[in-house]
Scaffold this motif. Structure first.
Motif, mmCIF file in Angstrom:
data_model
loop_
_atom_site.group_PDB
_atom_site.id
_atom_site.type_symbol
_atom_site.label_atom_id
_atom_site.label_comp_id
_atom_site.label_asym_id
_atom_site.label_seq_id
_atom_site.Cartn_x
_atom_site.Cartn_y
_atom_site.Cartn_z
ATOM 1 N N UNK B 145 0.922 -1.328 0.097
ATOM 2 C CA UNK B 145 -0.017 0.186 -0.207
ATOM 3 C C UNK B 145 1.064 1.182 -0.229
ATOM 4 N N UNK B 146 0.250 1.856 -0.756
ATOM 5 C CA UNK B 146 1.320 2.936 -1.025
ATOM 6 C C UNK B 146 1.390 4.155 0.794
ATOM 7 N N UNK B 147 0.448 3.614 1.620
ATOM 8 C CA UNK B 147 0.200 4.315 2.964
ATOM 9 C C UNK B 147 1.298 3.713 3.687
ATOM 10 N N UNK B 148 1.374 2.825 3.206
ATOM 11 C CA UNK B 148 2.812 2.072 4.020
ATOM 12 C C UNK B 148 4.685 2.829 3.131
ATOM 13 N N UNK B 149 4.447 3.459 2.613
ATOM 14 C CA UNK B 149 6.181 3.959 2.309
ATOM 15 C C UNK B 149 6.560 5.273 2.719
ATOM 16 N N UNK B 150 7.489 5.425 2.577
ATOM 17 C CA UNK B 150 7.798 6.214 3.443
ATOM 18 C C UNK B 150 8.299 7.350 2.539
ATOM 19 N N UNK B 151 8.959 8.934 3.123
ATOM 20 C CA UNK B 151 9.252 9.948 1.726
ATOM 21 C C UNK B 151 10.040 9.315 0.766
ATOM 22 N N UNK B 152 10.477 9.461 0.323
ATOM 23 C CA UNK B 152 11.357 9.215 -0.988
ATOM 24 C C UNK B 152 11.440 8.092 -1.832
ATOM 25 N N UNK B 155 7.448 3.852 -6.541
ATOM 26 C CA UNK B 155 7.511 2.816 -7.303
ATOM 27 C C UNK B 155 6.149 2.594 -8.087
ATOM 28 N N UNK B 156 5.893 1.575 -9.169
ATOM 29 C CA UNK B 156 4.495 1.388 -9.636
ATOM 30 C C UNK B 156 3.237 1.240 -9.080
ATOM 31 N N UNK B 157 2.392 1.958 -9.669
ATOM 32 C CA UNK B 157 1.171 1.302 -9.586
ATOM 33 C C UNK B 157 0.563 0.920 -10.093
ATOM 34 N N UNK B 213 -4.074 2.178 -2.408
ATOM 35 C CA UNK B 213 -3.021 2.219 -3.981
ATOM 36 C C UNK B 213 -2.306 1.235 -3.835
ATOM 37 N N UNK B 214 -1.987 -0.014 -4.667
ATOM 38 C CA UNK B 214 -0.979 -0.593 -4.379
ATOM 39 C C UNK B 214 -0.120 0.003 -5.648
ATOM 40 N N UNK B 215 1.509 -0.282 -4.437
ATOM 41 C CA UNK B 215 2.444 0.361 -5.367
ATOM 42 C C UNK B 215 3.540 -0.882 -5.564
ATOM 43 N N UNK B 216 4.413 -0.819 -6.347
ATOM 44 C CA UNK B 216 5.368 -2.126 -6.434
ATOM 45 C C UNK B 216 6.571 -1.543 -6.149
#
Lengths: 218, 218
Positions: B145-152, B155-157, B213-216
DNA sequence: TTTAATTTTTAGACAAGTCTAAAAATTAGT
DNA sequence: ACTAATTTTTAGACTTGTCTAAAAATTAAA
């Protein structure tokens, strides 16, 4: 709007009305749908309530104008799906019917209009039957049973009456297909069989076969 | 084999099992299918008879291996049809669901295998969800989930969690789509909203959006 | 034209899937 | 641990579409 079952009855009454003028009998519908006469009576009452058919006890049914429109829209879907299956998914013309029987009940106007466009607005299905337009108009093409032609006459095979798998497979085997030019070489008086020329080949077909092939002259 | 209604229950149990480990409750199923708990109990008993689910009173249900296979095959059909609608019939990703809900119940193995080939053996549906193969294997792609990523991070949706029309239309409006490269520019500590860079543009999305939103990565 | 055969309808039943209302079991709160 | 709240199940009913068996109407036959 209408249940699958209702749609099947409507379609059946439409088809039976083509070669029978007047009220379609309960028994005829039961036979076509492989169900019992009592079930037909029940359903016919319901469709009459819904103004799809006109029904008077013991008199059979006829489609109303509304009913004809509904029937045309179901048949339109059925035939467009048949084209899709043959043109895009490599089905042969004897395999399409039962799948199209299911697909014709899918409810989505956009699906059908887009499918129509995707297929290039086809005018006939794989058996040569006309595809009703979005307004329910059916443009019947000019055609005659091969069995009604005389020696020397010729035309293009544009349709079949019987669409059973056995018949269609037989045609495939004989090399007879839609679009083929067929010429009557001879008619056997004894059994009414036809000697025809098709695709540079001469072959003999029974009268029964000849009575199931539609030819367009000129 | 299975009725449309049975198939809908099977599919629902499968979906609910993804983010819940253990027996799926009667109420959860009822809510998902917009039906009553008593109806669910009835159906669940039937599916249990048919060895599709394991059911013990008051304990909820779990799919058997057989049930999982059945579910996968329904989901395979659903997602293949979604691809067809989007790729071939100009449907947008927010329009496909209800039509696919109908199409998924069409019974014809040949139809599905040919459709799969016709579409070029797609691996994901228009929302980025994996399409089970003919054997029922589901190849989950690596995503977060995009919400689990950190600044910087970037990835691709590759998918969405919520597939509601409102959410998908919102993404269209924001210009966010599958395949887009997304970079986290900033995270607001106050409300957890995300500032992201996508398609050369910088925009702010709420935490709720980011959680759908899922990010790879790479 | 009166009886016999056939067709059609009615009446009552059944299966699938659903619902409401009430009973039973489970879970939660104090 | 013992009520109270919630969840789940049961019991009975309803709808759609079907069936069988019997009654009614129509059609055919002698």
């Amino acid at each position: 709007m209408f249940s699958q079952s209702e749609e099947n009855y409507i379609k059946t009454v439409y088809h039976l009305s083509i070669d029978f003028d007047g009220g379609i009998s309960t028994n005829a519908i039961a036979k076509a749908l492989e169900t019992k006469a009592s079930s037909v009576t029940d359903m016919v009452k319901k469709l009459s309530e819904k103004e799809v058919v006109i029904y008077k006890k013991y008199q059979g049914v006829t489609l109303t104008d509304f009913g004809k429109k509904v029937a045309a829209s179901i048949i339109r879907k059925h035939r467009l799906w048949e084209v899709f299956l043959v043109d895009k998914l490599n089905f042969s013309w004897d395999e399409v019917h039962e799948v199209a029987e299911q697909l014709e009940h899918i409810k989505s106007p956009k699906l059908i209009s887009e499918l129509d466009a995707f297929l290039g607005y086809p005018k006939q299905d794989p058996h040569g039957d006309p595809i009703p337009d979005a307004e329910g108009n059916i443009h019947q093409i000019n055609k005659k049973l091969l069995s009604l032609l005389s020696v020397g006459e010729e035309g293009v095979c544009v349709g079949v009456d019987d669409t059973s798998s056995e018949f269609l497979k037989f045609l495939d085997k004989q090399g007879i297909g839609l679009g083929n030019r067929i010429k009557i070489v001879e008619i056997e008086p004894f059994d009414g069989s036809f000697v025809i020329e098709v695709n540079e080949k001469v072959l003999t077909i029974s009268n029964k076969i000849a009575s199931n092939l539609y030819i367009q002259k000129r």
